[in-house]
Design a protein around this motif. Structure first.
Motif, PDB file in Angstrom:
ATOM      1  N   VAL A 182       0.841  -1.133   0.023  1.00 29.91           N
ATOM      2  CA  VAL A 182       0.009  -0.145  -0.039  1.00 29.91           C
ATOM      3  C   VAL A 182       0.971   1.390   0.016  1.00 29.91           C
ATOM      4  CG1 VAL A 182      -2.019   1.328   1.174  1.00 29.91           C
ATOM      5  CG2 VAL A 182      -1.712  -1.385   1.345  1.00 29.91           C
ATOM      6  N   GLY A 183       0.940   2.039  -1.145  1.00 30.30           N
ATOM      7  CA  GLY A 183       1.643   2.988  -1.187  1.00 30.30           C
ATOM      8  C   GLY A 183       3.130   2.926  -2.395  1.00 30.30           C
ATOM      9  N   ALA A 184       3.000   3.577  -3.485  1.00 32.47           N
ATOM     10  CA  ALA A 184       4.001   3.517  -4.482  1.00 32.47           C
ATOM     11  C   ALA A 184       4.765   4.707  -4.432  1.00 32.47           C
ATOM     12  CB  ALA A 184       3.346   3.401  -5.785  1.00 32.47           C
ATOM     13  N   ALA A 208      -2.697   8.013  -5.487  1.00 33.03           N
ATOM     14  CA  ALA A 208      -2.451   8.752  -6.440  1.00 33.03           C
ATOM     15  C   ALA A 208      -2.678   8.322  -7.958  1.00 33.03           C
ATOM     16  CB  ALA A 208      -1.129   9.702  -6.331  1.00 33.03           C
ATOM     17  N   PRO A 213       4.360   9.789  -6.959  1.00 31.37           N
ATOM     18  CA  PRO A 213       3.777  11.019  -7.244  1.00 31.37           C
ATOM     19  C   PRO A 213       4.661  12.328  -7.200  1.00 31.37           C
ATOM     20  CG  PRO A 213       2.628   9.877  -5.664  1.00 31.37           C
ATOM     21  CD  PRO A 213       3.885   9.056  -5.663  1.00 31.37           C
ATOM     22  N   ARG A 273       6.109   8.637   6.445  1.00 31.34           N
ATOM     23  CA  ARG A 273       6.617   8.715   7.860  1.00 31.34           C
ATOM     24  C   ARG A 273       6.336  10.024   8.359  1.00 31.34           C
ATOM     25  NH1 ARG A 273       9.991   4.338   8.966  1.00 31.34           N
ATOM     26  NH2 ARG A 273      11.209   5.463  10.506  1.00 31.34           N
ATOM     27  N   CYS A 350      16.050   7.227  -5.978  1.00 31.60           N
ATOM     28  CA  CYS A 350      14.984   6.281  -5.494  1.00 31.60           C
ATOM     29  C   CYS A 350      15.686   5.085  -6.024  1.00 31.60           C
ATOM     30  CB  CYS A 350      13.731   6.679  -6.150  1.00 31.60           C
ATOM     31  SG  CYS A 350      12.468   5.470  -5.433  1.00 31.60           S
TER      32      CYS A 350
HETATM   33  P1  NAD Z   1       6.385   8.116   0.531  1.00 30.59           P
HETATM   34  O1  NAD Z   1       5.968   9.494   0.869  1.00 30.59           O
HETATM   35  O2  NAD Z   1       7.758   7.976  -0.360  1.00 30.59           O
HETATM   36  O3  NAD Z   1       5.237   7.339  -0.359  1.00 30.59           O
HETATM   37  C1  NAD Z   1       3.886   7.008   0.328  1.00 30.59           C
HETATM   38  C2  NAD Z   1       3.159   6.946  -0.964  1.00 30.59           C
HETATM   39  O4  NAD Z   1       1.908   6.374  -0.435  1.00 30.59           O
HETATM   40  C3  NAD Z   1       2.823   7.953  -1.877  1.00 30.59           C
HETATM   41  O5  NAD Z   1       2.886   7.628  -3.072  1.00 30.59           O
HETATM   42  C4  NAD Z   1       1.263   8.369  -1.248  1.00 30.59           C
HETATM   43  O6  NAD Z   1       0.404   8.873  -2.552  1.00 30.59           O
HETATM   44  C5  NAD Z   1       0.767   7.094  -0.839  1.00 30.59           C
HETATM   45  N1  NAD Z   1      -0.477   6.786  -0.024  1.00 30.59           N
HETATM   46  C6  NAD Z   1      -0.453   7.591   1.166  1.00 30.59           C
HETATM   47  N2  NAD Z   1      -1.800   7.186   1.536  1.00 30.59           N
HETATM   48  C7  NAD Z   1      -2.344   6.056   1.152  1.00 30.59           C
HETATM   49  C8  NAD Z   1      -3.232   5.460   1.343  1.00 30.59           C
HETATM   50  N3  NAD Z   1      -4.336   5.425   2.141  1.00 30.59           N
HETATM   51  N4  NAD Z   1      -3.541   4.359   0.228  1.00 30.59           N
HETATM   52  C9  NAD Z   1      -2.876   4.194  -0.821  1.00 30.59           C
HETATM   53  N5  NAD Z   1      -1.440   4.810  -0.872  1.00 30.59           N
HETATM   54  C10 NAD Z   1      -1.366   6.151  -0.040  1.00 30.59           C
HETATM   55  O7  NAD Z   1       6.583   7.240   1.884  1.00 30.59           O
HETATM   56  P2  NAD Z   1       7.516   5.950   2.138  1.00 30.59           P
HETATM   57  O8  NAD Z   1       7.519   5.227   0.893  1.00 30.59           O
HETATM   58  O9  NAD Z   1       6.716   5.650   3.318  1.00 30.59           O
HETATM   59  O10 NAD Z   1       8.975   6.649   2.529  1.00 30.59           O
HETATM   60  C11 NAD Z   1       9.065   7.368   3.693  1.00 30.59           C
HETATM   61  C12 NAD Z   1       9.963   8.174   3.736  1.00 30.59           C
HETATM   62  O11 NAD Z   1      11.314   7.489   3.880  1.00 30.59           O
HETATM   63  C13 NAD Z   1      10.356   8.746   2.275  1.00 30.59           C
HETATM   64  O12 NAD Z   1       9.655  10.200   2.179  1.00 30.59           O
HETATM   65  C14 NAD Z   1      11.733   9.249   2.223  1.00 30.59           C
HETATM   66  O13 NAD Z   1      11.994  10.336   2.953  1.00 30.59           O
HETATM   67  C15 NAD Z   1      12.446   7.951   3.083  1.00 30.59           C
HETATM   68  N6  NAD Z   1      12.885   6.963   2.519  1.00 30.59           N
HETATM   69  C16 NAD Z   1      13.975   7.145   1.265  1.00 30.59           C
HETATM   70  C17 NAD Z   1      14.401   6.266   0.600  1.00 30.59           C
HETATM   71  C18 NAD Z   1      15.503   6.682  -0.354  1.00 30.59           C
HETATM   72  O14 NAD Z   1      15.974   7.726  -0.115  1.00 30.59           O
HETATM   73  N7  NAD Z   1      15.777   5.942  -1.345  1.00 30.59           N
HETATM   74  C19 NAD Z   1      14.000   5.024   0.381  1.00 30.59           C
HETATM   75  C20 NAD Z   1      12.955   4.801   1.559  1.00 30.59           C
HETATM   76  C21 NAD Z   1      12.539   5.617   2.310  1.00 30.59           C
END
Ligand code: NAD
Ligand code: FAD
Length: 465
Positions: A182-184, A208, A213, A273, A350
């Motif tokens: 859940v969450g791309a 989204a 997104p 997060r 990413c």
């Molecule tokens: P994210 O913000 O990257 O993605 C969350 C996704 O979940 C978004 O696409 C959003 O539209 C979707 N979403 C939100 N609510 C939803 C719902 N109810 N149902 C379906 N989709 C929903 O967050 P993440 O993947 O959890 O990562 C968290 C943070 O960790 C990132 O923002 C980043 O800061 C950090 N992170 C970084 C890296 C990297 O630098 N390579 C890797 C992993 C994590």
């Protein structure tokens, strides 16, 4: 109660906190670091490092599987198998080496590490229930908050049973049959792709209308194509409603109100997060907040004198290298040096397949600032190195001011482009112009040539396209 006094007290031993403590130690600032869990924080223990190690295992295994069939390289591999427990042990070994290294560096620089959860008493005092059972009071001149972040939970999918966060998804010792993510975003796609390559059926549910997104569609198109090629099923404009009564499926609702069920023996919730600001007395300081994050200025000062905040607890972008850079700066400020946190570029990578990297301004961000820009892209399909390692999808794109040709931003998607992030940031931070990048000799054959060629293309005379 035992009492200790120090100049700098750091709460949290993640990349922000441990780097601040090391630098403070180097500068001779008496420093205590309090960590409730494991040194290295989210990044080293349950984030950046284990995820990249698992992604590596997945990539190698997928490659071996690809060679069981007919392939252009003429390689033949018979019956590859995967010992997941052994792979996990290797991954844990990588984590252990790095976290052990952090402990050694802290010791080397004279930082006192206190193991236990800190409770804030006031802006200069904390209490810790140490492992030995005796509470400890620590008084300081400067308090640095580096408590990180935690995964957002969905009320309809509380953790437990098949519902997991990235922490558990990184540590699975058996391959899920049907994994629903859940969450791309970053985590959903990095781990979704890894588990698909390791043999799970993977479906992704995203609220989204596109994957990742926060990136533009041109950049995510090669990632989307790869997801399709890998056989990952995408459900865009959809939300998870909860588990089925039998607990082996996920109920999903699309934006046009259709409801359907996806089979799921594991559901990874990766919907973002949030800063970790509660549960340890931080509220009592009544600091100014910026949404759910602690509000900071360009020196990471909070609204209370000599209370500082860095990294994820201070909000977006929640990236390890930003936390480290802030930590280093705060240590120098506490030691009396003059510093400011004003980077032109905090790169974001990413680690999907293909990888995606952005640094500085995108064309849309430049436009929103009213800047007139020249944008040019160079495709990896015309790069010798990319073709010779079967990585011809993707491109490098440069954004530069139309008047002065100063480089403002870079974006790239393709195999191995994470390693271009250094070149991108050098160009931006050093104020390079397109002519500077175009005039540098780039080794052949390397992906870096696409960086030079995109600058040449922006100047109207690319050589290989
Ligand atoms: P994210 O913000 O990257 O993605 C969350 C996704 O979940 C978004 O696409 C959003 O539209 C979707 N979403 C939100 N609510 C939803 C719902 N109810 N149902 C379906 N989709 C929903 O967050 P993440 O993947 O959890 O990562 C968290 C943070 O960790 C990132 O923002 C980043 O800061 C950090 N992170 C970084 C890296 C990297 O630098 N390579 C890797 C992993 C994590
Ligand atoms: P953290 O690393 O979260 O450290 C905070 C520490 O504080 C923790 O160890 C915690 O135990 C401790 N703590 C909290 N409260 C207390 C208390 N009261 N007392 C004592 N100790 C306390 N970022 C990247 O740049 N690249 C990546 O590839 C990447 N991949 C990621 C993959 C995943 C799966 C996840 C979850 C995150 C990823 N991130 C990545 C994000 C990165 O991990 C964070 O941005 C980074 O760890 C933030 O560092 P920090 O020091 O602010 O906090």
């Amino acid at each position: 109660m035992k009492t200790k006094t120090t100049t700098l007290l750091v709460i949290g031993g993640g990349p922000g906190g441990y780097v601040a403590a090391i630098r403070a130690g180097q500068l001779g600032v008496p420093t205590v670091l309090v960590e409730g869990d494991r040194l290295g924080g989210t990044c080293l223990n349950i984030g950046c490092i284990p995820s990249k190690a698992l992604i590596h295992v997945a990539g190698e295994y997928e490659q071996a599987c690809r060679f069981t069939g007919s392939n252009a390289l003429g390689i033949r591999v018979e019956n590859p198998t995967l010992d997941l427990a052994k792979a996990q042990a290797w991954k844990d070994g990588v984590v252990g080496k790095l976290t052990g290294g952090v402990g050694a560096l802290l010791r080397k620089n004279g930082v006192q590490v206190v193991q236990g959860w800190a409770r804030i008493v006031d802006g200069k005092t904390i209490e810790v229930d140490t492992k030995e059972g005796e509470p400890l009071r620590i008084q300081c001149e400067h308090l640095l908050l580096a408590t990180g972040s935690q995964a957002v939970q969905l009320p309809q999918l509380p953790p437990g049973g098949p519902v997991v966060s990235s922490t558990e998804a990184l540590a699975l010792t058996s391959r899920p049959k049907h994994l629903v993510v859940v969450g791309a975003g970053y985590i959903g796609l990095e781990l979704g792709i890894a588990w698909r390559k390791l043999g799970a059926d993977v479906a992704v549910v995203e609220a989204a209308g596109q994957v990742l997104p926060s990136y533009d569609e041109e950049l995510t198109r090669p990632v989307l194509a790869s997801l399709r090629k890998l056989g990952i099923t995408l459900h865009l404009n959809c939300k998870a409603e909860g588990l089925t009564d039998t607990g082996d499926g996920l109920r999903v609702r699309s934006s046009n109100a259709d409801e359907f069920v996806l089979p799921a023996d594991k559901v990874l919730v990766a919907v973002g997060r949030v800063p970790r600001t509660t549960g340890f007395g931080l509220e009592s300081l009544q600091l100014d907040m910026a949404g759910r994050a602690v509000k900071i200025d360009d020196q990471c000062r909070t609204s209370m004198r000599n209370v500082w905040a860095i990294g994820d607890v201070a909000g977006e972008p929640m990236l390890a290298h930003r936390a480290m850079a802030q930590g280093e700066m705060v240590a120098e400020l506490v030691a009396g040096r003059k510093r400011r946190f004003a980077p032109l570029a905090i790169p974001a990578v990413c680690f999907t397949d293909p990888e995606l990297v952005v640094a500085g301004l995108t064309p849309a961000e430049a436009e929103a600032r009213g800047l007139e820009v020249t944008v040019a892209a160079f495709p990896f399909a015309a790069n010798g190195r990319a073709l010779s390692v079967e990585g011809s999808e993707g491109f490098v794109r440069v954004v530069a001011r139309s008047d002065s040709h100063q480089v403002l931003g870079w974006q790239a998607v393709g195999q191995g482009v994470s390693e271009l992030s250094a070149a991108f940031c050098y160009a931006i931070e050093m104020g390079a112009r397109l002519e500077d990048v175009a005039g540098i000799i780039h080794a052949h054959p390397t992906l870096g040539e696409a960086v030079q060629e995109s600058a040449l293309r922006a100047l109207g005379h690319a050589l290989h396209i």
